[in-house]
Scaffold this motif. Structure first.
Motif, PDB file in Angstrom:
ATOM      1  N   ASN A   1       0.850  -1.187   0.000  1.00 38.90           N
ATOM      2  CA  ASN A   1       0.000   0.000   0.000  1.00 38.90           C
ATOM      3  C   ASN A   1       0.890   1.242   0.000  1.00 38.90           C
ATOM      4  OD1 ASN A   1      -2.338  -1.568   0.299  1.00 38.90           O
ATOM      5  ND2 ASN A   1      -2.290  -1.435   2.534  1.00 38.90           N
ATOM      6  N   VAL A   2       0.423   2.300  -0.656  1.00 41.27           N
ATOM      7  CA  VAL A   2       1.149   3.578  -0.623  1.00 41.27           C
ATOM      8  C   VAL A   2       0.168   4.651  -0.180  1.00 41.27           C
ATOM      9  CG1 VAL A   2       2.588   5.214  -1.884  1.00 41.27           C
ATOM     10  CG2 VAL A   2       2.597   2.794  -2.543  1.00 41.27           C
ATOM     11  N   ALA A   3       0.407   5.195   1.009  1.00 39.58           N
ATOM     12  CA  ALA A   3      -0.509   6.200   1.557  1.00 39.58           C
ATOM     13  C   ALA A   3       0.183   6.952   2.680  1.00 39.58           C
ATOM     14  CB  ALA A   3      -1.779   5.532   2.085  1.00 39.58           C
ATOM     15  N   PRO A   4      -0.183   8.218   2.894  1.00 45.10           N
ATOM     16  CA  PRO A   4       0.330   8.951   4.051  1.00 45.10           C
ATOM     17  C   PRO A   4      -0.328   8.448   5.320  1.00 45.10           C
ATOM     18  CG  PRO A   4      -1.299  10.272   2.903  1.00 45.10           C
ATOM     19  CD  PRO A   4      -1.114   9.013   2.086  1.00 45.10           C
ATOM     20  N   ASP A   5       0.177   8.877   6.455  1.00 47.86           N
ATOM     21  CA  ASP A   5      -0.391   8.413   7.726  1.00 47.86           C
ATOM     22  C   ASP A   5      -1.418   9.393   8.287  1.00 47.86           C
ATOM     23  OD1 ASP A   5       1.266  10.443   8.446  1.00 47.86           O
ATOM     24  OD2 ASP A   5       2.549   9.268   9.785  1.00 47.86           O
ATOM     25  N   ASP A   6      -2.001  10.211   7.401  1.00 45.84           N
ATOM     26  CA  ASP A   6      -3.106  11.067   7.842  1.00 45.84           C
ATOM     27  C   ASP A   6      -4.256  10.960   6.850  1.00 45.84           C
ATOM     28  OD1 ASP A   6      -1.894  12.348   5.759  1.00 45.84           O
ATOM     29  OD2 ASP A   6      -1.677  14.287   6.736  1.00 45.84           O
ATOM     30  N   TRP A   7      -5.449  11.297   7.325  1.00 47.00           N
ATOM     31  CA  TRP A   7      -6.654  11.188   6.499  1.00 47.00           C
ATOM     32  C   TRP A   7      -7.647  12.244   6.938  1.00 47.00           C
ATOM     33  CZ3 TRP A   7      -4.294   6.969   8.801  1.00 47.00           C
ATOM     34  CH2 TRP A   7      -4.696   6.671  10.110  1.00 47.00           C
ATOM     35  N   VAL A   8      -8.679  12.425   6.118  1.00 44.15           N
ATOM     36  CA  VAL A   8      -9.633  13.503   6.364  1.00 44.15           C
ATOM     37  C   VAL A   8     -10.996  13.057   5.846  1.00 44.15           C
ATOM     38  CG1 VAL A   8      -9.096  14.617   4.147  1.00 44.15           C
ATOM     39  CG2 VAL A   8     -10.053  15.997   5.998  1.00 44.15           C
ATOM     40  N   ALA A   9     -12.065  13.550   6.485  1.00 45.67           N
ATOM     41  CA  ALA A   9     -13.415  13.231   6.036  1.00 45.67           C
ATOM     42  C   ALA A   9     -13.678  13.871   4.676  1.00 45.67           C
ATOM     43  CB  ALA A   9     -14.441  13.712   7.061  1.00 45.67           C
ATOM     44  N   TYR A  10     -14.370  13.144   3.806  1.00 51.63           N
ATOM     45  CA  TYR A  10     -14.605  13.602   2.432  1.00 51.63           C
ATOM     46  C   TYR A  10     -15.268  14.985   2.390  1.00 51.63           C
ATOM     47  CZ  TYR A  10     -16.963  13.912  -2.124  1.00 51.63           C
ATOM     48  OH  TYR A  10     -17.432  14.343  -3.334  1.00 51.63           O
ATOM     49  N   GLN A  11     -16.329  15.179   3.180  1.00 49.70           N
ATOM     50  CA  GLN A  11     -17.017  16.468   3.123  1.00 49.70           C
ATOM     51  C   GLN A  11     -16.128  17.601   3.621  1.00 49.70           C
ATOM     52  OE1 GLN A  11     -21.086  17.030   3.895  1.00 49.70           O
ATOM     53  NE2 GLN A  11     -21.683  14.879   3.748  1.00 49.70           N
ATOM     54  N   HIS A  12     -15.278  17.312   4.616  1.00 53.30           N
ATOM     55  CA  HIS A  12     -14.357  18.342   5.104  1.00 53.30           C
ATOM     56  C   HIS A  12     -13.312  18.667   4.045  1.00 53.30           C
ATOM     57  CE1 HIS A  12     -12.346  20.916   7.854  1.00 53.30           C
ATOM     58  NE2 HIS A  12     -11.305  20.127   8.063  1.00 53.30           N
ATOM     59  N   ALA A  13     -12.867  17.637   3.308  1.00 52.05           N
ATOM     60  CA  ALA A  13     -11.901  17.857   2.224  1.00 52.05           C
ATOM     61  C   ALA A  13     -12.504  18.791   1.167  1.00 52.05           C
ATOM     62  CB  ALA A  13     -11.508  16.523   1.594  1.00 52.05           C
ATOM     63  N   LEU A  14     -13.779  18.582   0.838  1.00 53.96           N
ATOM     64  CA  LEU A  14     -14.433  19.465  -0.133  1.00 53.96           C
ATOM     65  C   LEU A  14     -14.484  20.899   0.365  1.00 53.96           C
ATOM     66  CD1 LEU A  14     -17.439  17.250  -1.334  1.00 53.96           C
ATOM     67  CD2 LEU A  14     -15.288  17.686  -2.535  1.00 53.96           C
ATOM     68  N   GLN A  15     -14.801  21.064   1.651  1.00 54.41           N
ATOM     69  CA  GLN A  15     -14.824  22.409   2.230  1.00 54.41           C
ATOM     70  C   GLN A  15     -13.455  23.076   2.112  1.00 54.41           C
ATOM     71  OE1 GLN A  15     -16.568  21.284   6.185  1.00 54.41           O
ATOM     72  NE2 GLN A  15     -17.723  23.178   5.910  1.00 54.41           N
ATOM     73  N   LEU A  16     -12.409  22.330   2.449  1.00 55.70           N
ATOM     74  CA  LEU A  16     -11.054  22.885   2.413  1.00 55.70           C
ATOM     75  C   LEU A  16     -10.614  23.210   0.983  1.00 55.70           C
ATOM     76  CD1 LEU A  16      -9.379  20.536   5.043  1.00 55.70           C
ATOM     77  CD2 LEU A  16      -9.979  22.946   5.334  1.00 55.70           C
ATOM     78  N   CYS A  17     -11.241  22.550   0.008  1.00 53.79           N
ATOM     79  CA  CYS A  17     -10.928  22.827  -1.400  1.00 53.79           C
ATOM     80  C   CYS A  17     -11.829  23.915  -1.980  1.00 53.79           C
ATOM     81  CB  CYS A  17     -11.074  21.556  -2.228  1.00 53.79           C
ATOM     82  SG  CYS A  17      -9.820  20.315  -1.878  1.00 53.79           S
TER      83      CYS A  17
END
Length: 315
Positions: A227-243
């Motif tokens: 697997n290739v991934a960072p060790d942090d994650w975010v809720a999808y709706q919050h990601a949209l807000q931040l974008c």
């Protein structure tokens, strides 16, 4: 003393932004040949580039002509592209042909790009999914069958022909400049759909970091699946807000209603076969790759979301 021979590497999927990033990182120290199923791309006078169907006889001519040392297979056709049958021919039969030729011509290094979608999205996924987890996508959506079969093929060759030194990478959502997948299109849109009542955790890796991961994987010959991934994650709706996206709630029950609404809104960036990935979290554990390849992503979520906030492309 004779000069050391430069590695000769075949890179597939050359029309994609990720493959071009990988090529830029390797061109100084390697002789490269670029191939794409969809179109021929110009990458400079020093890099031969071809538009070839892997299932055609002419593809084998490249192996005869260039005496490759390694293959970096990034030519997986996304589920949003082509018809199901053409996608199957390209992803599964094309990959089988590539691996057969790699074995026939004595290739000593193969890196295959897969996707975290092979794990499938269900309500019962563990909090962190490691490489030993079953690949459930084929049973959940016919549109992801070819992704799972591509992986199964690569795994068969991994164990049957250890001399190929195959490494299979399953990255989380790849995003950033030039990326044209579904999630990148959503983050870069003015309005983005969300399933009412759902906001699953998601992981994102910048295209620069993914290109670095692929180059590391090629040079450091550790066989297996990672697997290739960072060790942090975010809720999808919050990601949209931040974008800076305005969210459009879509009812998720019954599923046919959600699909009808999405078709009416012409939101191709929210394909129905990925609907469960916008319901249930699929958080993968990237620690094995990070340890084995000494890999740490450099681009933070803050930087990724700033890019999409400042580069809006209405959908």
């Amino acid at each position: 003393m004779s000069e050391q021979k430069r590695p000769h590497i075949l890179v597939t999927g050359a029309a994609g932004a990720l493959a071009q990033q990988v090529i830029q990182r390797l061109r100084q120290d390697c002789d490269l040949v670029a191939v794409d199923f969809r179109e021929q791309v110009y990458l400079g006078d020093d890099i031969p580039s071809y538009c070839i169907d892997f299932n055609k006889r002419v593809f084998e001519d490249l192996f005869r002509r260039y005496d490759f040392d390694g293959v970096i297979h990034l030519g997986r056709i996304q589920s949003s592209q082509l018809t199901r049958m053409r996608r199957y021919n390209a992803n599964v039969l094309g990959t089988q042909k590539l691996l057969d030729l790699s074995h026939k011509y004595g290739i000593r290094r193969v890196v295959v790009l897969s996707t975290y979608h092979v794990y499938g999205a269900t309500a019962y996924n563990p909090a962190l999914i490691d490489e030993e987890a079953p690949l459930k996508s084929a049973g959940l959506s016919m549109d992801l069958v070819d992704s799972v079969e591509l992986e199964n093929l690569a795994n068969i060759y991994l164990w049957r022909y250890p001399e190929l030194n195959i490494t299979i990478l399953r990255p989380c959502n790849i995003v950033g400049p030039g990326v044209r997948n579904s999630i990148s299109t959503l983050l870069g849109s003015e309005h983005a759909p969300v399933l009412a009542g759902f906001s699953p955790m998601m992981q994102f890796i910048h295209i620069d970091d993914m290109a670095t991961a692929l180059v590391l994987a090629y040079h450091h010959q550790a066989r297996g699946v990672f697997n290739v991934a960072p060790d942090d994650w975010v809720a999808y709706q919050h990601a949209l807000q931040l974008c800076g996206c305005r969210r459009i709630p879509v009812p998720s029950i019954p599923p046919s209603l959600a699909r009808t609404i999405l078709r009416t809104l012409k939101l191709k960036s929210f394909p129905s076969y990925l609907m469960n990935f916008f319901k249930y979290p699929v958080v993968i554990d990237g620690r094995l790759f990070a340890r084995e390849f000494d890999f740490t992503p450099e681009r933070s979520l803050k930087e990724i979301f700033r890019y999409y906030r400042e580069n809006k492309h209405p959908v």
